[in-house]
Scaffold this motif. Structure first.
Motif, PDB file in Angstrom:
ATOM      1  N   VAL A  46     -17.811 -35.498 -13.854  1.00 43.70           N
ATOM      2  CA  VAL A  46     -16.526 -35.176 -14.478  1.00 43.70           C
ATOM      3  C   VAL A  46     -16.630 -35.366 -15.984  1.00 43.70           C
ATOM      4  O   VAL A  46     -17.111 -36.401 -16.460  1.00 43.70           O
ATOM      5  CB  VAL A  46     -15.394 -36.075 -13.924  1.00 43.70           C
ATOM      6  CG1 VAL A  46     -14.060 -35.750 -14.592  1.00 43.70           C
ATOM      7  CG2 VAL A  46     -15.285 -35.918 -12.411  1.00 43.70           C
ATOM      8  N   ALA A  47     -16.176 -34.360 -16.732  1.00 45.44           N
ATOM      9  CA  ALA A  47     -16.075 -34.448 -18.189  1.00 45.44           C
ATOM     10  C   ALA A  47     -14.649 -34.069 -18.580  1.00 45.44           C
ATOM     11  O   ALA A  47     -13.828 -33.708 -17.725  1.00 45.44           O
ATOM     12  CB  ALA A  47     -17.085 -33.524 -18.846  1.00 45.44           C
ATOM     13  N   GLU A 104     -29.801 -36.784 -13.011  1.00 47.80           N
ATOM     14  CA  GLU A 104     -30.581 -37.137 -14.202  1.00 47.80           C
ATOM     15  C   GLU A 104     -30.179 -36.261 -15.385  1.00 47.80           C
ATOM     16  O   GLU A 104     -30.020 -36.734 -16.518  1.00 47.80           O
ATOM     17  CB  GLU A 104     -32.068 -36.967 -13.908  1.00 47.80           C
ATOM     18  CG  GLU A 104     -32.970 -37.334 -15.076  1.00 47.80           C
ATOM     19  CD  GLU A 104     -34.446 -37.175 -14.752  1.00 47.80           C
ATOM     20  OE1 GLU A 104     -35.274 -37.397 -15.655  1.00 47.80           O
ATOM     21  OE2 GLU A 104     -34.765 -36.839 -13.589  1.00 47.80           O
ATOM     22  N   THR A 105     -29.981 -34.967 -15.116  1.00 45.89           N
ATOM     23  CA  THR A 105     -29.619 -34.027 -16.186  1.00 45.89           C
ATOM     24  C   THR A 105     -28.286 -34.391 -16.824  1.00 45.89           C
ATOM     25  O   THR A 105     -28.154 -34.423 -18.059  1.00 45.89           O
ATOM     26  CB  THR A 105     -29.552 -32.598 -15.631  1.00 45.89           C
ATOM     27  OG1 THR A 105     -30.835 -32.233 -15.117  1.00 45.89           O
ATOM     28  CG2 THR A 105     -29.129 -31.610 -16.715  1.00 45.89           C
ATOM     29  N   PHE A 106     -27.293 -34.690 -15.993  1.00 46.25           N
ATOM     30  CA  PHE A 106     -25.949 -34.903 -16.533  1.00 46.25           C
ATOM     31  C   PHE A 106     -25.710 -36.354 -16.943  1.00 46.25           C
ATOM     32  O   PHE A 106     -24.839 -36.626 -17.779  1.00 46.25           O
ATOM     33  CB  PHE A 106     -24.908 -34.415 -15.532  1.00 46.25           C
ATOM     34  CG  PHE A 106     -24.829 -32.916 -15.478  1.00 46.25           C
ATOM     35  CD1 PHE A 106     -24.055 -32.221 -16.395  1.00 46.25           C
ATOM     36  CD2 PHE A 106     -25.564 -32.192 -14.550  1.00 46.25           C
ATOM     37  CE1 PHE A 106     -24.008 -30.834 -16.373  1.00 46.25           C
ATOM     38  CE2 PHE A 106     -25.525 -30.808 -14.520  1.00 46.25           C
ATOM     39  CZ  PHE A 106     -24.744 -30.126 -15.440  1.00 46.25           C
ATOM     40  N   ALA A 107     -26.472 -37.274 -16.414  1.00 46.75           N
ATOM     41  CA  ALA A 107     -26.359 -38.666 -16.861  1.00 46.75           C
ATOM     42  C   ALA A 107     -26.763 -38.792 -18.325  1.00 46.75           C
ATOM     43  O   ALA A 107     -26.255 -39.652 -19.057  1.00 46.75           O
ATOM     44  CB  ALA A 107     -27.216 -39.581 -15.994  1.00 46.75           C
ATOM     45  N   ALA A 108     -27.657 -37.928 -18.773  1.00 42.02           N
ATOM     46  CA  ALA A 108     -28.101 -37.949 -20.161  1.00 42.02           C
ATOM     47  C   ALA A 108     -26.973 -37.606 -21.128  1.00 42.02           C
ATOM     48  O   ALA A 108     -27.073 -37.854 -22.328  1.00 42.02           O
ATOM     49  CB  ALA A 108     -29.266 -36.976 -20.349  1.00 42.02           C
ATOM     50  N   ARG A 109     -25.903 -37.018 -20.597  1.00 44.32           N
ATOM     51  CA  ARG A 109     -24.787 -36.609 -21.459  1.00 44.32           C
ATOM     52  C   ARG A 109     -23.648 -37.622 -21.447  1.00 44.32           C
ATOM     53  O   ARG A 109     -22.606 -37.386 -22.052  1.00 44.32           O
ATOM     54  CB  ARG A 109     -24.232 -35.266 -20.996  1.00 44.32           C
ATOM     55  CG  ARG A 109     -25.255 -34.152 -20.934  1.00 44.32           C
ATOM     56  CD  ARG A 109     -24.583 -32.861 -20.519  1.00 44.32           C
ATOM     57  NE  ARG A 109     -25.525 -31.800 -20.288  1.00 44.32           N
ATOM     58  CZ  ARG A 109     -25.187 -30.568 -19.887  1.00 44.32           C
ATOM     59  NH1 ARG A 109     -23.906 -30.288 -19.705  1.00 44.32           N
ATOM     60  NH2 ARG A 109     -26.104 -29.656 -19.693  1.00 44.32           N
ATOM     61  N   ALA A 110     -23.814 -38.714 -20.741  1.00 41.55           N
ATOM     62  CA  ALA A 110     -22.716 -39.657 -20.549  1.00 41.55           C
ATOM     63  C   ALA A 110     -22.131 -40.134 -21.874  1.00 41.55           C
ATOM     64  O   ALA A 110     -20.912 -40.238 -22.030  1.00 41.55           O
ATOM     65  CB  ALA A 110     -23.179 -40.847 -19.715  1.00 41.55           C
ATOM     66  N   GLY A 111     -23.000 -40.413 -22.858  1.00 42.13           N
ATOM     67  CA  GLY A 111     -22.496 -40.912 -24.128  1.00 42.13           C
ATOM     68  C   GLY A 111     -21.863 -39.824 -24.972  1.00 42.13           C
ATOM     69  O   GLY A 111     -20.735 -39.955 -25.446  1.00 42.13           O
ATOM     70  N   ALA A 112     -22.576 -38.711 -25.135  1.00 40.46           N
ATOM     71  CA  ALA A 112     -22.124 -37.660 -26.043  1.00 40.46           C
ATOM     72  C   ALA A 112     -20.900 -36.908 -25.519  1.00 40.46           C
ATOM     73  O   ALA A 112     -20.018 -36.537 -26.285  1.00 40.46           O
ATOM     74  CB  ALA A 112     -23.264 -36.673 -26.291  1.00 40.46           C
ATOM     75  N   GLU A 113     -20.825 -36.663 -24.221  1.00 37.08           N
ATOM     76  CA  GLU A 113     -19.768 -35.824 -23.672  1.00 37.08           C
ATOM     77  C   GLU A 113     -18.787 -36.597 -22.788  1.00 37.08           C
ATOM     78  O   GLU A 113     -17.888 -35.998 -22.193  1.00 37.08           O
ATOM     79  CB  GLU A 113     -20.378 -34.664 -22.871  1.00 37.08           C
ATOM     80  CG  GLU A 113     -21.253 -33.748 -23.708  1.00 37.08           C
ATOM     81  CD  GLU A 113     -21.765 -32.560 -22.902  1.00 37.08           C
ATOM     82  OE1 GLU A 113     -21.046 -32.078 -22.014  1.00 37.08           O
ATOM     83  OE2 GLU A 113     -22.892 -32.110 -23.186  1.00 37.08           O
ATOM     84  N   GLY A 114     -18.957 -37.907 -22.693  1.00 34.31           N
ATOM     85  CA  GLY A 114     -18.028 -38.674 -21.870  1.00 34.31           C
ATOM     86  C   GLY A 114     -18.129 -38.351 -20.392  1.00 34.31           C
ATOM     87  O   GLY A 114     -17.138 -38.427 -19.655  1.00 34.31           O
ATOM     88  N   THR A 133     -14.124 -19.365 -19.210  1.00 34.43           N
ATOM     89  CA  THR A 133     -15.434 -19.439 -19.858  1.00 34.43           C
ATOM     90  C   THR A 133     -16.110 -20.776 -19.591  1.00 34.43           C
ATOM     91  O   THR A 133     -17.301 -20.839 -19.274  1.00 34.43           O
ATOM     92  CB  THR A 133     -15.272 -19.227 -21.375  1.00 34.43           C
ATOM     93  OG1 THR A 133     -14.679 -17.933 -21.605  1.00 34.43           O
ATOM     94  CG2 THR A 133     -16.618 -19.303 -22.074  1.00 34.43           C
ATOM     95  N   THR A 134     -15.334 -21.856 -19.710  1.00 32.78           N
ATOM     96  CA  THR A 134     -15.894 -23.193 -19.470  1.00 32.78           C
ATOM     97  C   THR A 134     -16.328 -23.353 -18.021  1.00 32.78           C
ATOM     98  O   THR A 134     -17.407 -23.887 -17.733  1.00 32.78           O
ATOM     99  CB  THR A 134     -14.851 -24.263 -19.826  1.00 32.78           C
ATOM    100  OG1 THR A 134     -14.441 -24.086 -21.179  1.00 32.78           O
ATOM    101  CG2 THR A 134     -15.417 -25.662 -19.649  1.00 32.78           C
ATOM    102  N   MET A 135     -15.484 -22.875 -17.102  1.00 37.28           N
ATOM    103  CA  MET A 135     -15.831 -22.984 -15.678  1.00 37.28           C
ATOM    104  C   MET A 135     -17.105 -22.207 -15.378  1.00 37.28           C
ATOM    105  O   MET A 135     -18.016 -22.693 -14.695  1.00 37.28           O
ATOM    106  CB  MET A 135     -14.678 -22.466 -14.812  1.00 37.28           C
ATOM    107  CG  MET A 135     -14.901 -22.615 -13.307  1.00 37.28           C
ATOM    108  SD  MET A 135     -15.914 -21.305 -12.574  1.00 37.28           S
ATOM    109  CE  MET A 135     -14.778 -19.908 -12.712  1.00 37.28           C
ATOM    110  N   ALA A 136     -17.199 -20.972 -15.883  1.00 35.54           N
ATOM    111  CA  ALA A 136     -18.373 -20.143 -15.597  1.00 35.54           C
ATOM    112  C   ALA A 136     -19.642 -20.771 -16.160  1.00 35.54           C
ATOM    113  O   ALA A 136     -20.713 -20.715 -15.527  1.00 35.54           O
ATOM    114  CB  ALA A 136     -18.172 -18.741 -16.171  1.00 35.54           C
ATOM    115  N   ALA A 137     -19.530 -21.393 -17.325  1.00 34.51           N
ATOM    116  CA  ALA A 137     -20.713 -21.995 -17.951  1.00 34.51           C
ATOM    117  C   ALA A 137     -21.240 -23.162 -17.125  1.00 34.51           C
ATOM    118  O   ALA A 137     -22.456 -23.255 -16.868  1.00 34.51           O
ATOM    119  CB  ALA A 137     -20.377 -22.443 -19.368  1.00 34.51           C
ATOM    120  N   ILE A 138     -20.359 -24.068 -16.699  1.00 27.53           N
ATOM    121  CA  ILE A 138     -20.835 -25.219 -15.925  1.00 27.53           C
ATOM    122  C   ILE A 138     -21.290 -24.777 -14.538  1.00 27.53           C
ATOM    123  O   ILE A 138     -22.283 -25.275 -14.007  1.00 27.53           O
ATOM    124  CB  ILE A 138     -19.768 -26.345 -15.855  1.00 27.53           C
ATOM    125  CG1 ILE A 138     -20.385 -27.625 -15.314  1.00 27.53           C
ATOM    126  CG2 ILE A 138     -18.558 -25.920 -15.038  1.00 27.53           C
ATOM    127  CD1 ILE A 138     -21.449 -28.220 -16.187  1.00 27.53           C
TER     128      ILE A 138
END
Length: 459
Positions: A415-416, A393-403, A442-447
């Motif tokens: 996957v982004a 649910e959390t990451f589905a909300a980003r489908a449009g903005a972050e692909g 940095t990106t890996m640690a954040a996700i």
């Protein structure tokens, strides 16, 4: 509670093997019943059995053999063996087989890995569920004859076969091998004595001891690599090899004492196999680095993504005639090894590639390392389904903005463009497993940290 009760049997039969603690979940009665059911479900008339160095393994293997012979099958015991040695025996002799091992699990565990002839997998979808159900039901003797039991040593034939598939030639290498008191202490001497002119071997923990007195035989846990890393540096070795308890997995340490990602080794072996057979299909599981399919495609191969687990990968290899498959957990599968996984064969590919160049291992592998990965992070979670639903649910909300793209091939994969992660339930332990990857550290640690915070809030 009887070990053949429905509750216990259902608990220890996993997705692609049997795994449990001794003697409360696995004992000789259970092994005998499973041997009898195995023969009846698969129509076995002859088979091979091997076992690892755990104190309970010989008796459990003997009881399984008793059950198999009572159902009319002839049994060939190969004795102490690595799992890939059992697969070799199955392929070499053309017989179905059973291997008694709990792989990397602690000393109180044991288990059974079963296969059809030529190391074809037996998982829940390919016979294991029927075997489980017949154990619960109680398999009758089912035969007018009692099968025979004989012994056959395949260790030297196994070593010769592996070296024929991955010959090592070129400069002499100094190699440290940490067997973790597991079955590599049995197989490595047979393999490396044939490489005496090519390899200066430094053995560590070769004594077979199923109590694992030095460290757990689980090299995916970085804590279990520390001794090997220190020894590689002290010996100024070219490479370090670490095997798990049943030696079907191999992990590398480079000359700087740094652990090598199994995804990197997957890419290296894929490149070697594609050089032999251009355009071939290469299997990679869904937690392998995205560098693997990228490199395979760049080399003209056909990358194919699959679920985690040996029975799934072997079945996909058979369907596609893939030449090689790699898992980020350190399992490596070879079409020329009956599509079975072999830690030792993977190690020989690494040695062969290293011996062919004057480069140190770290430099040789640099072209195959593209994206930082978290490694597998395990968390005990009370309600796994609820946590997976919250993540989706959390990451589905980003489908449009972050692909963001989501799939459920095995657990939850998200996957982004700049990162990816997979969370799935373990097939053998009560855990959720996280693997994350990013375009940079940095990106890996954040996700990684964002996903972990959601997972661990559900404990």
């Amino acid at each position: 509670m009887s070990t053949t009760s429905p509750d216990n049997v259902n608990a220890v039969f996993k997705a692609y093997d049997v795994r449990g603690t001794v003697p409360d979940q696995l004992d000789e009665d259970f092994a005998r019943a499973t041997g009898r059911a195995y023969v009846q479900v698969l129509g076995v008339t002859s088979m091979v059995i091997g076992y690892d160095m755990r104190p309970s393994s010989p008796d459990l293997a003997g009881a399984f053999a008793d059950g198999a012979t009572s159902a009319g099958a002839d049994v060939t015991m190969i004795g102490l063996a690595s799992t890939d040695q059992l697969y070799f025996a199955s392929g070499h002799l053309g017989l179905p087989g059973a291997m008694f091992t709990a792989s990397h699990n602690p000393a109180q565990y044991n288990g059974i890995k079963m296969c059809r002839a030529y190391a074809q997998p037996v998982g829940l979808e390919s016979g294991l569920a029927e075997i489980r159900d017949l154990v619960v039901k109680g398999a009758p003797a089912g035969s007018n004859r009692t099968g025979s039991i004989s012994s056959h040593d395949v260790l030297q034939a196994y070593a010769a076969h592996l070296l024929a598939l991955a010959p090592v030639a070129g400069r002499k290498l100094k190699v440290v091998v940490d067997a973790g008191n597991g079955m590599a202490g049995h197989t490595a001497p047979a393999v490396f004595e044939r490489l005496a002119d090519q390899v200066d071997l430094v053995p560590m923990y070769f004594e077979l001891d199923g109590t694992f007195p030095n460290h757990e035989a689980n090299p995916i846990d970085e804590a279990n690599l520390v001794d090997l890393q220190q020894r590689v540096l002290a010996e100024q070795a070219d490479i370090g090899l670490a095997f798990d308890g049943d030696a079907d997995r191999c992990f590398l340490v480079d000359e700087r004492g740094r652990g090598v990602s199994p995804s990197t080794l997957t890419a290296l072996i894929a490149a070697r196999e594609l050089a032999k057979e251009p355009g071939s299909t290469i299997i990679h599981n869904l937690i392998t680095s995205r560098a693997v399919p990228e490199i395979v495609a760049e080399l003209g191969g056909k990358p194919l993504r699959t679920r985690v687990g040996h029975s799934f990968i072997k079945a996909t290899m058979a369907e596609t005639d893939a030449i090689f498959g790699g898992e980020h957990s350190g399992h490596f599968y070879f079409r020329d090894f009956w599509r079975a996984d072999s830690g030792m064969l993977a190690a020989l590919h690494a040695l062969a590639a290293l011996a062919e160049t004057d480069k140190p291992l770290s430099e040789l592998l640099a072209e195959y390392e593209r994206y930082p990965m978290s490694g597998e992070i395990n968390s005990e979670v009370a309600d796994q389904l609820a946590v997976l639903a919250e993540l989706e649910e959390t990451f589905a909300a980003r489908a449009g903005a972050e692909g963001v793209e989501i799939d459920h091939l095995d657990g939850l994969s998200v996957v982004a463009a700049d990162w990816a992660f997979n969370v799935r339930a373990s097939n053998t332990e009560p855990l959720l497993r996280l693997n994350a990857e990013g375009k940079d550290d940095t990106t890996m640690a954040a996700i990684r940290d964002e996903v972990l915070s959601i997972i661990r809030s559900g404990k």
